[in-house]
Scaffold this active site. Structure first.
Site, PDB file in Angstrom:
ATOM      1  N   LYS A 170     -40.206 -80.833  22.365  1.00  0.00           N
ATOM      2  CA  LYS A 170     -41.727 -80.584  22.891  1.00  0.00           C
ATOM      3  C   LYS A 170     -42.568 -81.522  22.058  1.00  0.00           C
ATOM      4  CE  LYS A 170     -45.332 -79.053  21.943  1.00  0.00           C
ATOM      5  NZ  LYS A 170     -46.538 -79.826  21.845  1.00  0.00           N
ATOM      6  N   GLY A 201     -46.498 -80.459  26.746  1.00  0.00           N
ATOM      7  CA  GLY A 201     -47.371 -79.162  26.665  1.00  0.00           C
ATOM      8  C   GLY A 201     -48.105 -78.897  25.159  1.00  0.00           C
ATOM      9  N   GLY A 203     -48.978 -77.051  21.847  1.00  0.00           N
ATOM     10  CA  GLY A 203     -48.222 -76.222  20.882  1.00  0.00           C
ATOM     11  C   GLY A 203     -48.180 -74.725  20.900  1.00  0.00           C
ATOM     12  N   PRO A 204     -49.179 -73.974  20.940  1.00  0.00           N
ATOM     13  CA  PRO A 204     -49.124 -72.614  21.028  1.00  0.00           C
ATOM     14  C   PRO A 204     -48.596 -71.907  22.292  1.00  0.00           C
ATOM     15  CG  PRO A 204     -51.418 -73.384  20.353  1.00  0.00           C
ATOM     16  CD  PRO A 204     -50.664 -74.425  20.930  1.00  0.00           C
ATOM     17  N   GLY A 207     -44.698 -75.179  22.833  1.00  0.00           N
ATOM     18  CA  GLY A 207     -44.067 -75.121  21.471  1.00  0.00           C
ATOM     19  C   GLY A 207     -43.638 -73.876  20.906  1.00  0.00           C
ATOM     20  N   GLU A 245     -40.174 -80.198   8.613  1.00  0.00           N
ATOM     21  CA  GLU A 245     -40.892 -81.296   7.764  1.00  0.00           C
ATOM     22  C   GLU A 245     -42.255 -81.151   7.682  1.00  0.00           C
ATOM     23  OE1 GLU A 245     -39.512 -83.928   5.638  1.00  0.00           O
ATOM     24  OE2 GLU A 245     -37.795 -83.722   7.026  1.00  0.00           O
ATOM     25  N   CYS A 279     -47.163 -88.195   6.413  1.00  0.00           N
ATOM     26  CA  CYS A 279     -46.970 -87.348   5.429  1.00  0.00           C
ATOM     27  C   CYS A 279     -46.535 -87.792   4.291  1.00  0.00           C
ATOM     28  CB  CYS A 279     -45.924 -86.116   6.189  1.00  0.00           C
ATOM     29  SG  CYS A 279     -44.289 -87.144   6.692  1.00  0.00           S
ATOM     30  N   GLU A 371     -53.990 -81.763   1.807  1.00  0.00           N
ATOM     31  CA  GLU A 371     -53.401 -82.975   2.581  1.00  0.00           C
ATOM     32  C   GLU A 371     -54.794 -83.581   3.684  1.00  0.00           C
ATOM     33  OE1 GLU A 371     -50.356 -82.755   5.878  1.00  0.00           O
ATOM     34  OE2 GLU A 371     -49.496 -84.419   4.687  1.00  0.00           O
TER      35      GLU A 371
HETATM   36  P1  NAP Z   1     -49.245 -79.250  14.190  1.00  0.00           P
HETATM   37  O1  NAP Z   1     -50.380 -78.416  15.040  1.00  0.00           O
HETATM   38  O2  NAP Z   1     -48.506 -78.668  13.219  1.00  0.00           O
HETATM   39  O3  NAP Z   1     -48.548 -80.129  15.380  1.00  0.00           O
HETATM   40  C1  NAP Z   1     -47.041 -80.486  15.134  1.00  0.00           C
HETATM   41  C2  NAP Z   1     -46.312 -79.999  16.449  1.00  0.00           C
HETATM   42  O4  NAP Z   1     -46.311 -78.515  16.557  1.00  0.00           O
HETATM   43  C3  NAP Z   1     -47.126 -80.406  17.643  1.00  0.00           C
HETATM   44  O5  NAP Z   1     -46.340 -80.715  18.622  1.00  0.00           O
HETATM   45  C4  NAP Z   1     -47.872 -79.080  18.129  1.00  0.00           C
HETATM   46  O6  NAP Z   1     -48.150 -79.316  19.562  1.00  0.00           O
HETATM   47  C5  NAP Z   1     -46.790 -78.098  17.911  1.00  0.00           C
HETATM   48  N1  NAP Z   1     -47.346 -76.980  17.554  1.00  0.00           N
HETATM   49  C6  NAP Z   1     -48.705 -76.496  17.105  1.00  0.00           C
HETATM   50  N2  NAP Z   1     -48.918 -75.205  17.375  1.00  0.00           N
HETATM   51  C7  NAP Z   1     -47.609 -74.481  17.364  1.00  0.00           C
HETATM   52  C8  NAP Z   1     -47.112 -73.213  17.544  1.00  0.00           C
HETATM   53  N3  NAP Z   1     -48.072 -72.204  17.398  1.00  0.00           N
HETATM   54  N4  NAP Z   1     -45.762 -73.103  17.875  1.00  0.00           N
HETATM   55  C9  NAP Z   1     -44.993 -74.282  18.043  1.00  0.00           C
HETATM   56  N5  NAP Z   1     -45.534 -75.556  18.055  1.00  0.00           N
HETATM   57  C10 NAP Z   1     -46.702 -75.595  17.698  1.00  0.00           C
HETATM   58  O7  NAP Z   1     -50.095 -80.257  13.451  1.00  0.00           O
HETATM   59  P2  NAP Z   1     -51.707 -81.141  14.093  1.00  0.00           P
HETATM   60  O8  NAP Z   1     -52.489 -80.135  14.499  1.00  0.00           O
HETATM   61  O9  NAP Z   1     -51.092 -82.090  15.027  1.00  0.00           O
HETATM   62  O10 NAP Z   1     -52.023 -81.851  12.652  1.00  0.00           O
HETATM   63  C11 NAP Z   1     -52.545 -81.087  11.953  1.00  0.00           C
HETATM   64  C12 NAP Z   1     -52.428 -81.346  10.377  1.00  0.00           C
HETATM   65  O11 NAP Z   1     -50.828 -81.391  10.347  1.00  0.00           O
HETATM   66  C13 NAP Z   1     -52.506 -83.082  10.080  1.00  0.00           C
HETATM   67  O12 NAP Z   1     -53.785 -83.066   9.750  1.00  0.00           O
HETATM   68  C14 NAP Z   1     -51.575 -83.054   8.739  1.00  0.00           C
HETATM   69  O13 NAP Z   1     -52.104 -82.439   7.722  1.00  0.00           O
HETATM   70  C15 NAP Z   1     -50.558 -82.210   9.371  1.00  0.00           C
HETATM   71  N6  NAP Z   1     -49.341 -83.309   9.914  1.00  0.00           N
HETATM   72  C16 NAP Z   1     -48.284 -83.502   9.432  1.00  0.00           C
HETATM   73  C17 NAP Z   1     -47.279 -84.150   9.642  1.00  0.00           C
HETATM   74  C18 NAP Z   1     -46.151 -84.630   9.093  1.00  0.00           C
HETATM   75  O14 NAP Z   1     -45.358 -85.685   9.309  1.00  0.00           O
HETATM   76  N7  NAP Z   1     -45.666 -83.653   8.030  1.00  0.00           N
HETATM   77  C19 NAP Z   1     -47.369 -84.720  11.175  1.00  0.00           C
HETATM   78  C20 NAP Z   1     -48.631 -84.530  11.783  1.00  0.00           C
HETATM   79  C21 NAP Z   1     -49.755 -83.647  11.137  1.00  0.00           C
HETATM   80  P3  NAP Z   1     -49.918 -79.892  19.718  1.00  0.00           P
HETATM   81  O15 NAP Z   1     -49.493 -81.147  19.775  1.00  0.00           O
HETATM   82  O16 NAP Z   1     -49.917 -79.314  20.960  1.00  0.00           O
HETATM   83  O17 NAP Z   1     -50.677 -79.296  18.794  1.00  0.00           O
END
Ligand code: NAP
Ligand code: MG
Length: 463
Positions: A170, A201, A203-204, A207, A245, A279, A371
């Site tokens: 996903k 799709g 995340g919520p 995912g 990660e 990150c 972050e």
């Molecule tokens: P995120 O919401 O954690 O997204 C990462 C992945 O998880 C995406 O595929 C996302 O789908 C999915 N996801 C979101 N909610 C979920 C849930 N309840 N259950 C399962 N999967 C779920 O991160 P983001 O909103 O894209 O970014 C927010 C912050 O995360 C950034 O500002 C940064 O601080 C951090 N981040 C860290 C990394 C890293 O490499 N460590 C990478 C990206 C972001 P969707 O795309 O549909 O939300």
């Protein structure tokens, strides 16, 4: 590439169960460039079933044959590198050169490393009167972010496939086209049907359904700490394997013996690359009090080279830009000194943020603790090495870091850092070195043999 209007499940592109779609936006000009299906729990279920059905056959495939398929996949990625780079530029906004060298180049390197490891890894070992078998864990649910869209996918899919696991991916909703391109490459490389499956799709919805699916044996997640914590809790409840990660707030520690100009310039480049959406970026620069003002001047000069729309691209989305601008405003409000950039839009269209440098940042400030995930560097002053270590280790994160100075002093300092990797005097990235976090930066490691081991469990036979 042309967007697919279906999911890649069981070796074919099939229609999604529902009619919802996700609009893909080019962050450089804010135009909608494609639509992809927004998967439902039904799609996830179909993909997990396909992966389960394919698992026994793939797990029983000889490692040399799995290696050959992964090598073929690497070759397809290499042949389509231009298309990969163009797709990442279109949906992430990465400048073309970065897209070509890093976003397309790195996954080719990592896929190649797993083609070699699949062939050479010791899947069996002798321990006294036992033979220990390293067997694939099963069906992997991979959930990836948008910041390095293809690398994040390959860093999970390649070791999982090398181990003999099957995969349901996903990808991030902001960068689904790169994921579709990867699925095309898997198909072209001739991997058996169901070994790799893609459900685009939200995340919520998709995912969460994947993370909680009882047919998934291991969840591998990269993204925010907030979501990672929930996924870890759900995996713990179901007693299934999980790799997380998560975020980082890494320190770039410049010791008195360092080449200050080089340390500052490389440090600024490290944060500005990918618009700060990395990150492991060294977002806190720690400088001894005697050389602090010199470092501030060098940092302001270095960051001026990053002209938005040229050397530095936009952020991925309007939402991320708002988040980052919020942090910059917070930095100003909490008393940090702005030496470059600030909360002003550098261009009329596109989700750009001005490359920003803060000085006089103290450890308790929000911008020193959380972050930001944007092109923002905080310069912090230290008294002596113990003070520098306290500051460096003084966050909930521990993903990466850098130390500059006399080699032995730098290594001694690095040994005391609570973090998963440290670059000494600008050490080069190594695709075989384990990558992952201490503390709240995560659980588990990616890349190289350590990354492969995440997808294996052991069985001991006694003789
Ligand atoms: P995120 O919401 O954690 O997204 C990462 C992945 O998880 C995406 O595929 C996302 O789908 C999915 N996801 C979101 N909610 C979920 C849930 N309840 N259950 C399962 N999967 C779920 O991160 P983001 O909103 O894209 O970014 C927010 C912050 O995360 C950034 O500002 C940064 O601080 C951090 N981040 C860290 C990394 C890293 O490499 N460590 C990478 C990206 C972001 P969707 O795309 O549909 O939300
Ligand atoms: Mg999200």
């Amino acid at each position: 590439m042309k967007a697919h209007d279906g999911m890649y499940i069981g070796g074919t592109w099939r229609p999604a169960a529902g009619a919802d779609t996700i609009a893909v936006v080019n962050p450089a000009d804010e135009q909608v460039i494609a639509h992809v299906p927004a998967g439902s729990p039904e799609d996830v279920d179909a993909a997990v079933r396909a992966a389960r059905d394919a698992f026994p056959g793939w797990a029983a495939t000889a490692p040399a044959d799995r290696a050959a398929r992964i090598a073929a996949l690497r070759d397809v990625l290499a042949a389509r590198a231009d298309e990969i780079a163009a797709t990442v530029t279109a949906e992430l906004g990465a400048p073309p050169k970065l897209a070509e060298t890093v976003h397309a180049g790195l996954p080719i390197l990592v896929a190649g490393s797993y083609a070699e490891l699949a062939a050479s890894y010791a899947f069996e070992e002798k321990v006294g009167n036992s033979t220990v078998l390293h067997e694939p864990v099963g069906v992997v649910g991979a959930i990836t972010p948008w910041n390095y869209p293809l690398h994040q996918i390959v860093a999970k899919a390649a070791p999982a496939l090398a181990a003999g696991c099957t995969v349901v991916l996903k990808p991030a909703e902001d960068t689904p086209l790169t994921a579709q391109l990867f699925a095309e490459a898997v198909h072209e490389a001739g991997l058996p049907a169901g070994v790799f499956n893609l459900v685009t799709g939200l995340g919520p919805v998709a995912g969460q359904a994947l993370a909680e699916h009882p047919g998934v044996d291991l969840v591998s997640f990269t993204g925010s700490t907030a979501v990672g914590r929930r996924i870890g809790a759900a995996a713990g409840g179901a007693v299934k394997r999980v790799a997380l990660e998560l975020g980082g707030k890494s320190a770039n520690v410049i010791l008195p013996g360092a080449d200050l100009g080089r340390a500052v310039n490389v440090g600024i480049a490290n944060v500005m690359s990918n618009s700060g959406q990395t990150c492991s970026a060294w977002t806190r620069m720690l400088v001894h009090k005697d050389r602090y003002e010199e470092a501030v001047a060098l940092a302001a000069e270095a960051v001026a080279k990053y002209v938005p729309g040229d050397r530095i691209g936009p952020l991925v989305s309007a939402r991320q830009r708002e988040r980052v601008l919020g942090y910059i405003e917070r930095g100003v409000a909490e008393g940090a000194r702005l030496v470059a950039g600030g909360p002003v839009a550098p261009r009329g269209t596109g989700y750009y943020v001005s490359p920003t440098v803060f000085a006089d940042v103290t450890p308790e400030m929000t911008i020193a603790q959380e972050e930001i995930f944007g092109p923002v560097v905080s310069l912090m002053e230290y008294e002596d090495e113990d003070d520098a270590l306290r500051i460096a280790n003084g966050t909930v994160y521990g993903l990466a870091g850098a130390v500059w100075g006399d080699r032995d002093e730098a290594v001694a300092f690095a040994r005391r850092m609570d973090t998963g990797q440290v670059d000494i005097n600008g050490g080069r990235f190594n695709p075989l070195a384990p990558f992952g976090g201490y503390k709240q930066s995560g659980v588990g490691r990616e890349l190289g043999t350590h990354g492969l081991a995440e997808y294996l469990h052991t069985k001991s036979l006694q003789f």
